[in-house]
Design a protein around this motif. Structure first.
Motif, PDB file in Angstrom:
ATOM      1  N   ALA A  35       0.952  -0.622  -0.226  1.00 51.63           N
ATOM      2  CA  ALA A  35       0.345   0.089   0.091  1.00 51.63           C
ATOM      3  C   ALA A  35       0.789   1.000   0.124  1.00 51.63           C
ATOM      4  CB  ALA A  35      -0.811   0.149   1.266  1.00 51.63           C
ATOM      5  N   PHE A  36       1.906   1.543   0.684  1.00 46.29           N
ATOM      6  CA  PHE A  36       2.976   2.367   0.564  1.00 46.29           C
ATOM      7  C   PHE A  36       3.391   2.452  -0.567  1.00 46.29           C
ATOM      8  CE2 PHE A  36       7.399   3.520   0.340  1.00 46.29           C
ATOM      9  CZ  PHE A  36       7.767   4.655   1.296  1.00 46.29           C
ATOM     10  N   HIS A  37       3.568   1.362  -1.696  1.00 51.00           N
ATOM     11  CA  HIS A  37       4.523   1.779  -2.762  1.00 51.00           C
ATOM     12  C   HIS A  37       3.341   2.034  -4.048  1.00 51.00           C
ATOM     13  CE1 HIS A  37       8.281   0.969  -1.860  1.00 51.00           C
ATOM     14  NE2 HIS A  37       8.248  -0.468  -0.955  1.00 51.00           N
ATOM     15  N   GLU A  38       1.972   1.161  -3.410  1.00 47.52           N
ATOM     16  CA  GLU A  38       0.542   1.948  -4.665  1.00 47.52           C
ATOM     17  C   GLU A  38       0.978   3.031  -4.561  1.00 47.52           C
ATOM     18  OE1 GLU A  38      -1.270  -0.635  -3.623  1.00 47.52           O
ATOM     19  OE2 GLU A  38      -0.362  -2.970  -4.406  1.00 47.52           O
ATOM     20  N   SER A  39       0.951   3.769  -3.458  1.00 51.05           N
ATOM     21  CA  SER A  39      -0.197   5.071  -3.242  1.00 51.05           C
ATOM     22  C   SER A  39       0.903   5.975  -3.300  1.00 51.05           C
ATOM     23  CB  SER A  39      -0.299   5.074  -1.394  1.00 51.05           C
ATOM     24  OG  SER A  39      -0.711   5.257  -0.775  1.00 51.05           O
ATOM     25  N   LEU A  40       2.116   5.917  -2.743  1.00 48.32           N
ATOM     26  CA  LEU A  40       3.189   6.432  -3.682  1.00 48.32           C
ATOM     27  C   LEU A  40       3.583   6.962  -5.542  1.00 48.32           C
ATOM     28  CD1 LEU A  40       4.601   6.791  -1.008  1.00 48.32           C
ATOM     29  CD2 LEU A  40       6.952   6.828  -1.922  1.00 48.32           C
ATOM     30  N   ASN A  41       3.050   5.984  -5.640  1.00 47.30           N
ATOM     31  CA  ASN A  41       2.650   6.034  -7.788  1.00 47.30           C
ATOM     32  C   ASN A  41       1.649   6.397  -7.916  1.00 47.30           C
ATOM     33  OD1 ASN A  41       3.769   4.472  -9.883  1.00 47.30           O
ATOM     34  ND2 ASN A  41       1.620   3.929 -10.023  1.00 47.30           N
ATOM     35  N   LEU A  42       0.817   6.506  -8.031  1.00 51.49           N
ATOM     36  CA  LEU A  42      -0.529   6.877  -7.534  1.00 51.49           C
ATOM     37  C   LEU A  42      -0.926   8.675  -7.502  1.00 51.49           C
ATOM     38  CD1 LEU A  42      -3.147   6.083  -8.974  1.00 51.49           C
ATOM     39  CD2 LEU A  42      -4.391   5.631  -7.045  1.00 51.49           C
ATOM     40  N   ALA A  43       0.174   8.856  -6.456  1.00 49.56           N
ATOM     41  CA  ALA A  43      -0.321   9.609  -5.904  1.00 49.56           C
ATOM     42  C   ALA A  43       0.805  11.425  -6.873  1.00 49.56           C
ATOM     43  CB  ALA A  43       0.242  10.920  -4.640  1.00 49.56           C
ATOM     44  N   ALA A  44       2.135  10.526  -7.506  1.00 44.90           N
ATOM     45  CA  ALA A  44       3.076  11.290  -8.054  1.00 44.90           C
ATOM     46  C   ALA A  44       2.382  10.874  -9.720  1.00 44.90           C
ATOM     47  CB  ALA A  44       4.171  10.507  -8.488  1.00 44.90           C
ATOM     48  N   LEU A  45       1.684  10.231  -9.903  1.00 46.44           N
ATOM     49  CA  LEU A  45       0.602  10.254 -10.933  1.00 46.44           C
ATOM     50  C   LEU A  45       0.115  11.163 -11.211  1.00 46.44           C
ATOM     51  CD1 LEU A  45       1.438   8.646 -14.281  1.00 46.44           C
ATOM     52  CD2 LEU A  45      -1.236   6.994 -12.895  1.00 46.44           C
TER      53      LEU A  45
END
Length: 351
Positions: free
Chosen positions: A182-192
């Motif tokens: 969830a940490f990595h998925e969230s960072l990715n989507l927030a940046a995208l």
């Protein structure tokens, strides 16, 4: 043309342990100290009430506050420094160790204490307890599930962006949760999606009883930010002034529509992972009081002329009065009626 990815990417704008603390206005530093003292005073009272009737021995199910209890003593600089830049219209999602962020973000002390005591006047009518505080008035929530708060923070940030409110979301987790999907998925989507989010990692060095060095491949989770195209910054030495400065940059970036940032703070867990934790896995326990961030910061402010004996006494007395009033309110509040056990599980229509 190949790219060498064997070495971690450089961390933008890193705050090193040897860097001098930023010079902040006296009123800002005084406010940070007041927030830290209030948070610690609150948790000392919760600690007192939690253990008051757990004996003989230690029965986790007994007493006014049954169940587990995770306290954040030592981590106050993170919450104070970050939340100093927020308003009640901003959102905060915290961890299972949430009280310092709840206090710093302005969650009602009386309602929060009543929730911890399992009373009907609590934030969740006594159904959630200390790991599941939810306050719509300040957009505050927390969860006992590791890294659970990151995805909901994205949802709130997305809503703020669509509505054009100027609000931001702060998502807090521990260093152990930085290895969760969830940490990595969230960072990715927030940046995208370029969402107005500030990700905060509290590195207290222990994921329950597992040392960070035994669980995490990188020396700093701030390094991971570069992999998602966002600034990453690590604040050393549990320095509240430096946290404030790092949060200032991250919050300004989010409000300006420039997207997310990641801040990791090297902080300290003064007490056990939970109350009753013997901490046999942890060396150097006798040295922890010397690292307590509140007396250390108080000494700095005294040296700078920001605090004196009178101011310290006043601040501590005011904090004690607020906290004891909240504890009395909780104790005087009714417990939920067992007949209402099925209420508030699902939304109910008014007919």
């Amino acid at each position: 043309m190949s790219t060498d990815i064997t070495q971690p990417a450089p961390v933008p704008a890193r705050t090193d342990a040897g860097s001098p603390a930023p010079e902040l206005p006296d009123e800002v530093r005084l406010g940070l100290y007041e927030t830290m003292v209030l948070s610690r005073t609150f948790e000392e009272a919760i600690l007192r009430e939690y253990h008051a009737d757990k004996g003989p021995g230690f029965d986790i199910g007994k007493g006014l506050v049954p169940g587990e209890m995770h306290l954040s003593a030592g981590q106050e600089p993170v919450a104070a420094g970050v939340c100093a830049h927020l308003t009640r219209d901003d959102a905060v999602t915290a961890t299972h160790r949430p009280h310092h962020f709840a206090v710093a973000h302005g969650v009602d002390l009386r309602k929060m204490t009543a929730e911890i005591f399992g009373r009907e006047t609590g934030l969740g009518r006594g159904r959630g307890g200390h790991m599941h505080l939810f306050d719509p008035d300040t957009h505050f929530s927390c969860s006992g599930i590791i890294a659970e708060g990151y995805p909901p923070a994205l949802g709130m940030a997305f809503a703020f962006k669509r509505r054009g409110t100027g609000g931001i979301a702060v998502a807090v987790t521990g260093e152990g949760a930085a290895n969760q999907g969830a940490f990595h998925e969230s960072l990715n989507l927030a940046a995208l999606w370029k969402l107005p989010v500030v990700f905060v990692v509290e590195d207290n060095e222990w994921g329950i009883s597992v040392a960070r060095t035994a669980s995490t491949a990188v020396t700093s989770n701030a390094q991971r930010a570069a992999g998602y195209g966002m600034p990453g910054e690590r604040v050393e030495d549990n320095d509240v002034d430096a946290v404030y400065d790092a949060a200032r940059r991250a919050v300004a970036r989010a409000r300006a529509g420039e997207g997310p940032s990641l801040i990791e703070v090297a902080t300290l867990r003064m007490w056990g992972h939970f109350e009753g934790d013997a901490q046999g896995y942890r060396p150097g326990l006798a040295d922890l009081p010397k690292l307590d961030p509140i007396p250390r910061y108080e000494a700095r402010l005294r040296e700078a002329g920001v605090l004196d004996d009178g101011a310290v006494s006043r601040i501590k007395e005011e904090a004690s009065e607020k906290v004891e009033s909240a504890v009395a309110f909780a104790k005087d509040s009714p417990v939920p009626d067992v007949a209402d056990v099925m209420k508030y599980v699902f939304a109910e229509e008014n007919r």
